[in-house]
Design an enzyme around this catalytic site. Structure first.
Site, PDB file in Angstrom:
ATOM      1  N   ALA A  62      75.175  15.385  29.564  1.00 42.41           N
ATOM      2  CA  ALA A  62      75.909  16.631  29.796  1.00 42.41           C
ATOM      3  C   ALA A  62      76.345  16.763  31.251  1.00 42.41           C
ATOM      4  CB  ALA A  62      75.019  17.815  29.409  1.00 42.41           C
ATOM      5  N   TRP A  63      75.447  16.455  32.188  1.00 45.67           N
ATOM      6  CA  TRP A  63      75.756  16.682  33.607  1.00 45.67           C
ATOM      7  C   TRP A  63      76.646  15.571  34.174  1.00 45.67           C
ATOM      8  CZ3 TRP A  63      77.337  19.898  36.585  1.00 45.67           C
ATOM      9  CH2 TRP A  63      77.037  20.048  37.942  1.00 45.67           C
TER      10      TRP A  63
ATOM     11  N   SER B  56      75.946  22.959  32.920  1.00 45.97           N
ATOM     12  CA  SER B  56      77.077  22.050  32.672  1.00 45.97           C
ATOM     13  C   SER B  56      78.062  22.605  31.632  1.00 45.97           C
ATOM     14  CB  SER B  56      76.570  20.675  32.245  1.00 45.97           C
ATOM     15  OG  SER B  56      75.794  20.790  31.089  1.00 45.97           O
TER      16      SER B  56
ATOM     17  N   LYS C 167      62.571  25.018  40.297  1.00 38.34           N
ATOM     18  CA  LYS C 167      62.964  26.222  39.531  1.00 38.34           C
ATOM     19  C   LYS C 167      62.870  25.984  38.024  1.00 38.34           C
ATOM     20  CE  LYS C 167      66.965  24.522  38.104  1.00 38.34           C
ATOM     21  NZ  LYS C 167      67.383  24.269  36.738  1.00 38.34           N
TER      22      LYS C 167
ATOM     23  N   GLU D 273      63.812  18.977  31.881  1.00 41.99           N
ATOM     24  CA  GLU D 273      62.977  18.284  32.876  1.00 41.99           C
ATOM     25  C   GLU D 273      61.736  19.087  33.263  1.00 41.99           C
ATOM     26  OE1 GLU D 273      63.383  15.265  33.838  1.00 41.99           O
ATOM     27  OE2 GLU D 273      65.500  14.783  34.248  1.00 41.99           O
TER      28      GLU D 273
ATOM     29  N   SER E 247      70.235  27.395  29.452  1.00 42.71           N
ATOM     30  CA  SER E 247      69.261  26.519  30.105  1.00 42.71           C
ATOM     31  C   SER E 247      68.252  25.986  29.095  1.00 42.71           C
ATOM     32  CB  SER E 247      68.524  27.286  31.204  1.00 42.71           C
ATOM     33  OG  SER E 247      67.282  26.675  31.461  1.00 42.71           O
ATOM     34  N   ARG E 248      68.080  24.667  29.097  1.00 44.32           N
ATOM     35  CA  ARG E 248      67.124  24.044  28.173  1.00 44.32           C
ATOM     36  C   ARG E 248      65.699  24.441  28.553  1.00 44.32           C
ATOM     37  NH1 ARG E 248      70.476  19.348  29.042  1.00 44.32           N
ATOM     38  NH2 ARG E 248      69.974  19.834  31.189  1.00 44.32           N
TER      39      ARG E 248
ATOM     40  N   ALA F  74      75.936   9.309  31.195  1.00 48.99           N
ATOM     41  CA  ALA F  74      77.055  10.034  30.555  1.00 48.99           C
ATOM     42  C   ALA F  74      76.537  11.157  29.678  1.00 48.99           C
ATOM     43  CB  ALA F  74      77.892   9.054  29.740  1.00 48.99           C
TER      44      ALA F  74
ATOM     45  N   ARG G  98      73.825   3.694  28.775  1.00 45.59           N
ATOM     46  CA  ARG G  98      73.224   2.490  28.182  1.00 45.59           C
ATOM     47  C   ARG G  98      74.004   1.979  26.991  1.00 45.59           C
ATOM     48  NH1 ARG G  98      67.334   4.970  27.753  1.00 45.59           N
ATOM     49  NH2 ARG G  98      68.674   6.707  27.183  1.00 45.59           N
TER      50      ARG G  98
HETATM   51  N1  LIG Z   1      73.012  19.767  32.091  1.00 44.68           N
HETATM   52  C1  LIG Z   1      72.976  20.510  33.168  1.00 44.68           C
HETATM   53  O1  LIG Z   1      73.427  21.669  33.133  1.00 44.68           O
HETATM   54  C2  LIG Z   1      72.420  19.980  34.442  1.00 44.68           C
HETATM   55  C3  LIG Z   1      71.534  18.926  34.462  1.00 44.68           C
HETATM   56  N2  LIG Z   1      70.993  18.491  35.637  1.00 44.68           N
HETATM   57  C4  LIG Z   1      70.052  17.383  35.688  1.00 44.68           C
HETATM   58  O2  LIG Z   1      70.743  16.183  35.389  1.00 44.68           O
HETATM   59  C5  LIG Z   1      69.854  15.261  34.722  1.00 44.68           C
HETATM   60  C6  LIG Z   1      70.512  14.845  33.404  1.00 44.68           C
HETATM   61  O3  LIG Z   1      70.675  16.011  32.635  1.00 44.68           O
HETATM   62  P1  LIG Z   1      71.666  16.089  31.396  1.00 44.68           P
HETATM   63  O4  LIG Z   1      72.890  15.296  31.651  1.00 44.68           O
HETATM   64  O5  LIG Z   1      71.799  17.503  31.065  1.00 44.68           O
HETATM   65  O6  LIG Z   1      70.786  15.362  30.307  1.00 44.68           O
HETATM   66  P2  LIG Z   1      71.254  14.593  28.993  1.00 44.68           P
HETATM   67  O7  LIG Z   1      70.039  14.495  28.167  1.00 44.68           O
HETATM   68  O8  LIG Z   1      72.484  15.189  28.445  1.00 44.68           O
HETATM   69  O9  LIG Z   1      71.640  13.134  29.555  1.00 44.68           O
HETATM   70  C7  LIG Z   1      70.654  12.303  30.117  1.00 44.68           C
HETATM   71  C8  LIG Z   1      71.304  11.077  30.672  1.00 44.68           C
HETATM   72  O10 LIG Z   1      70.249  10.265  31.231  1.00 44.68           O
HETATM   73  C9  LIG Z   1      70.326   8.984  30.646  1.00 44.68           C
HETATM   74  N3  LIG Z   1      68.993   8.417  30.467  1.00 44.68           N
HETATM   75  C10 LIG Z   1      67.912   9.008  29.927  1.00 44.68           C
HETATM   76  N4  LIG Z   1      66.866   8.180  29.942  1.00 44.68           N
HETATM   77  C11 LIG Z   1      67.303   7.033  30.504  1.00 44.68           C
HETATM   78  C12 LIG Z   1      66.693   5.788  30.786  1.00 44.68           C
HETATM   79  N5  LIG Z   1      65.407   5.575  30.504  1.00 44.68           N
HETATM   80  N6  LIG Z   1      67.441   4.824  31.364  1.00 44.68           N
HETATM   81  C13 LIG Z   1      68.741   5.053  31.642  1.00 44.68           C
HETATM   82  N7  LIG Z   1      69.376   6.206  31.389  1.00 44.68           N
HETATM   83  C14 LIG Z   1      68.652   7.187  30.833  1.00 44.68           C
HETATM   84  C15 LIG Z   1      71.014   9.162  29.307  1.00 44.68           C
HETATM   85  O11 LIG Z   1      71.581   7.923  29.031  1.00 44.68           O
HETATM   86  P3  LIG Z   1      72.200   7.485  27.638  1.00 44.68           P
HETATM   87  O12 LIG Z   1      73.508   8.201  27.568  1.00 44.68           O
HETATM   88  O13 LIG Z   1      72.323   6.024  27.817  1.00 44.68           O
HETATM   89  O14 LIG Z   1      71.196   7.911  26.596  1.00 44.68           O
HETATM   90  C16 LIG Z   1      72.020  10.250  29.626  1.00 44.68           C
HETATM   91  O15 LIG Z   1      73.174   9.698  30.197  1.00 44.68           O
HETATM   92  C17 LIG Z   1      68.540  16.013  34.529  1.00 44.68           C
HETATM   93  O16 LIG Z   1      67.662  15.638  35.552  1.00 44.68           O
HETATM   94  C18 LIG Z   1      68.932  17.485  34.658  1.00 44.68           C
HETATM   95  O17 LIG Z   1      67.874  18.286  35.125  1.00 44.68           O
HETATM   96  C19 LIG Z   1      71.368  19.051  36.820  1.00 44.68           C
HETATM   97  C20 LIG Z   1      72.280  20.088  36.851  1.00 44.68           C
HETATM   98  C21 LIG Z   1      72.871  20.630  35.673  1.00 44.68           C
HETATM   99  O1  LIG Z   2      69.768  22.756  36.237  1.00 44.14           O
HETATM  100  C1  LIG Z   2      70.494  23.368  35.494  1.00 44.14           C
HETATM  101  C2  LIG Z   2      71.459  24.365  35.963  1.00 44.14           C
HETATM  102  O2  LIG Z   2      71.646  24.291  37.337  1.00 44.14           O
HETATM  103  C3  LIG Z   2      70.397  23.135  34.043  1.00 44.14           C
HETATM  104  O3  LIG Z   2      69.291  23.782  33.565  1.00 44.14           O
HETATM  105  P1  LIG Z   2      68.538  23.202  32.276  1.00 44.14           P
HETATM  106  O4  LIG Z   2      68.174  21.774  32.624  1.00 44.14           O
HETATM  107  O5  LIG Z   2      67.362  24.094  32.119  1.00 44.14           O
HETATM  108  O6  LIG Z   2      69.493  23.274  31.138  1.00 44.14           O
END
Ligand SMILES: NC(=O)C1=CN([C@@H]2O[C@H](COP(=O)(O)OP(=O)(O)OC[C@H]3O[C@@H](n4cnc5c(N)ncnc54)[C@H](OP(=O)(O)O)[C@@H]3O)[C@@H](O)[C@H]2O)C=CC1
Ligand SMILES: O=C(CO)COP(=O)(O)O
Length: 308
Positions: free
Chosen positions: A13-14, A114, A165, A255, A228-229, A11, A34
Site C-alpha cells: 500500500a505505501w 496511504s 505511535k 507493525e 489505520s490497521r 509494492a 517479490r
Molecule cells: N500503508 C500506510 O498507510 C503506511 C505504511 N507505512 C509503513 O510502510 C511499511 C509497509 O506498509 P504497507 O505498504 O502498508 O504494507 P503492505 O502489507 O501493503 O506491503 C508490505 C510490503 O512489504 C513487502 N514485504 C513483506 N515482507 C517481506 C519480506 N520478508 N521480504 C521482502 N518484502 C517483504 C511486501 O512484498 P510483496 O509485495 O512481495 O509481498 C509488500 O511490498 C510498514 O512498515 C508500514 O508501517 C508507513 C506509512 C504509511
Molecule cells: O503509519 C500510518 C499512517 O501514517 C499507517 O498506519 P497503519 O499502519 O496503522 O495503517
C-alpha cells in the site's frame, strides 16, 4: 541530462502510493516486489534514489540483497518502514546505515494514511537525514500541490515518532472500541506522546521532533482513523475478537503488534517506564482483557504530571 530514477522496494500500500507521487512529478519510477516481473538488479541498477517501503520483517534480508548488487556511490537510500527489528531492536534507519555506511540514508515519515494519499487528498510528511543535501533531493522528488514535504535533521527522532505511535494507536482503537469517550481518548493520546518522548530521548532522539508531523502528527492521524490497521487491531480486540482472527483478516501490515513486543523488551532492559505499552503488550499476549488493561492504567500510583 539523465533523468532522475527512483527505485521503490515494496509494492504494498505505501510503496505504491509513494510510486504514484513520484510518477506524478515526472520521475522515472521502478517498483520492485517479490512476485513482480523485474529482478531486484533491474530495479536498483543506476537508480539515484532507492526507497524501501518493505514491512519490517523483510528489511534486513532485502538490504543484504541490495548490498550484493552494483550500486553507485552517490545513490541515496530512503526508508519509509515503521517498525523495530526483534533480534536487535534496531530501527530500519539503523539497519540501512549499518549495511550502507558510506551512503546517505533518509527517513520519510509523517501522518500518511496511504488510502487517503491514493485518493489525492492533501497531506504532509517529513524527510530527515544527517545529510541536508540528501533530504532536499528527496523533498524535491515527492513535493507537490497535494503532498507537502518538510526536511528535518533528526532522522532517528522522525523515524521513532512514526514507529512508536503504532503502539499507542492500538491502545486508541481499544479506547474507541470500549466507547470510553473523548476525555479518555485525549488523556491516552497525551500520555502516549509522553511515553514516546521518554523512549525516544533515551534512544538519542531530540525531544522537539516528537511534537512535529512524524510524532504528534502521525499519532493524531493513526489514533483517530479507522483506516489505520493498528487502530483496527485495538478496536477489534475491544470488540472481543482474538489477535489471530484480526491479523488473519486485516489488509496489509499492522507493525504495532511486533513493535509493542520489541519495545517492551527494550524498555525492560533499559529500565524505561512505558505503562501504556506494557498494557498493550499484556493485552496482545492475552494476559489481560481490554477492561483490565484500562483498570490497571487508572489505578497506578498518584504522581505529578511529568512530560518525559
Ligand atoms: N500503508 C500506510 O498507510 C503506511 C505504511 N507505512 C509503513 O510502510 C511499511 C509497509 O506498509 P504497507 O505498504 O502498508 O504494507 P503492505 O502489507 O501493503 O506491503 C508490505 C510490503 O512489504 C513487502 N514485504 C513483506 N515482507 C517481506 C519480506 N520478508 N521480504 C521482502 N518484502 C517483504 C511486501 O512484498 P510483496 O509485495 O512481495 O509481498 C509488500 O511490498 C510498514 O512498515 C508500514 O508501517 C508507513 C506509512 C504509511
Ligand atoms: O503509519 C500510518 C499512517 O501514517 C499507517 O498506519 P497503519 O499502519 O496503522 O495503517
Amino acid at each position: 541530462m539523465r533523468e532522475t530514477t527512483i527505485a521503490i522496494l515494496g509494492a504494498g500500500a505505501w510503496g505504491s502510493a509513494l510510486a504514484t507521487l513520484a510518477s506524478e512529478n515526472g520521475y522515472s519510477v521502478r517498483l520492485w516486489s517479490r512476485g513482480g516481473a523485474k529482478t531486484l538488479l533491474e530495479v536498483v541498477e543506476d537508480a539515484d534514489i532507492i526507497l524501501s517501503a518493505i514491512s519490517m520483517k523483510g528489511v534486513r534480508a532485502v538490504a543484504a540483497q541490495v548490498q550484493s548488487l552494483p550500486i553507485s556511490k552517490e545513490t541515496i537510500f530512503v526508508t519509509a518502514t515503521k517498525g523495530l527489528e526483534p533480534e536487535t531492536t534496531s530501527t530500519p534507519l539503523q539497519i540501512w546505515q549499518e549495511v550502507f555506511p558510506t551512503h546517505a540514508v533518509v527517513v520519510l515519515c509523517g501522518p500518511n494514511l496511504s488510502k487517503e494519499i491514493q485518493m489525492s487528498l492533501p497531506a504532509a510528511t517529513v524527510v530527515a537525514s544527517e545529510s541536508a543535501a540528501a533530504a532536499q533531493s528527496v523533498q524535491l522528488v515527492f513535493s507537490s500541490h497535494r503532498f507537502r514535504v518538510y526536511t528535518n535533521s533528526d532522522p532517528l527522532g522522525v523515524e521513532l515518532g512514526g514507529t512508536l505511535k503504532n503502539v499507542i494507536a492500538i491502545a486508541a482503537g481499544v479506547c474507541d472500541g470500549l466507547q470510553l469517550g473523548t476525555n479518555a481518548k485525549a488523556a491516552l493520546i497525551t500520555r502516549g506522546l509522553t511515553e514516546m518522548v521518554r523512549v525516544g530521548v533515551h534512544w538519542g532522539a531530540k525531544m522537539e521532533t516528537f511534537y512535529g508531523l512524524s510524532g504528534l502528527g502521525d499519532l493524531l492521524a493513526t489514533c483517530n482513523s479507522p483506516l489505520s490497521r493498528n487502530y483496527q487491531v485495538g478496536y477489534q480486540l475491544a470488540c472481543g475478537k482474538t489477535l489471530t482472527e484480526i491479523l488473519a483478516h486485516i489488509e496489509g501490515t499492522a507493525e504495532g503488534v511486533n513493535t509493542t513486543v520489541v519495545l517492551m523488551q527494550r524498555a525492560k532492559q533499559q529500565n524505561i517506564s512505558v505503562p501504556i505499552t506494557e498494557q498493550v503488550y499484556r493485552l496482545i499476549q492475552s494476559e489481560v482483557t481490554p477492561r483490565q488493561a484500562l483498570e490497571e492504567l487508572m489505578v497506578r500510583d498518584m504522581k505529578p504530571e511529568h512530560f518525559i
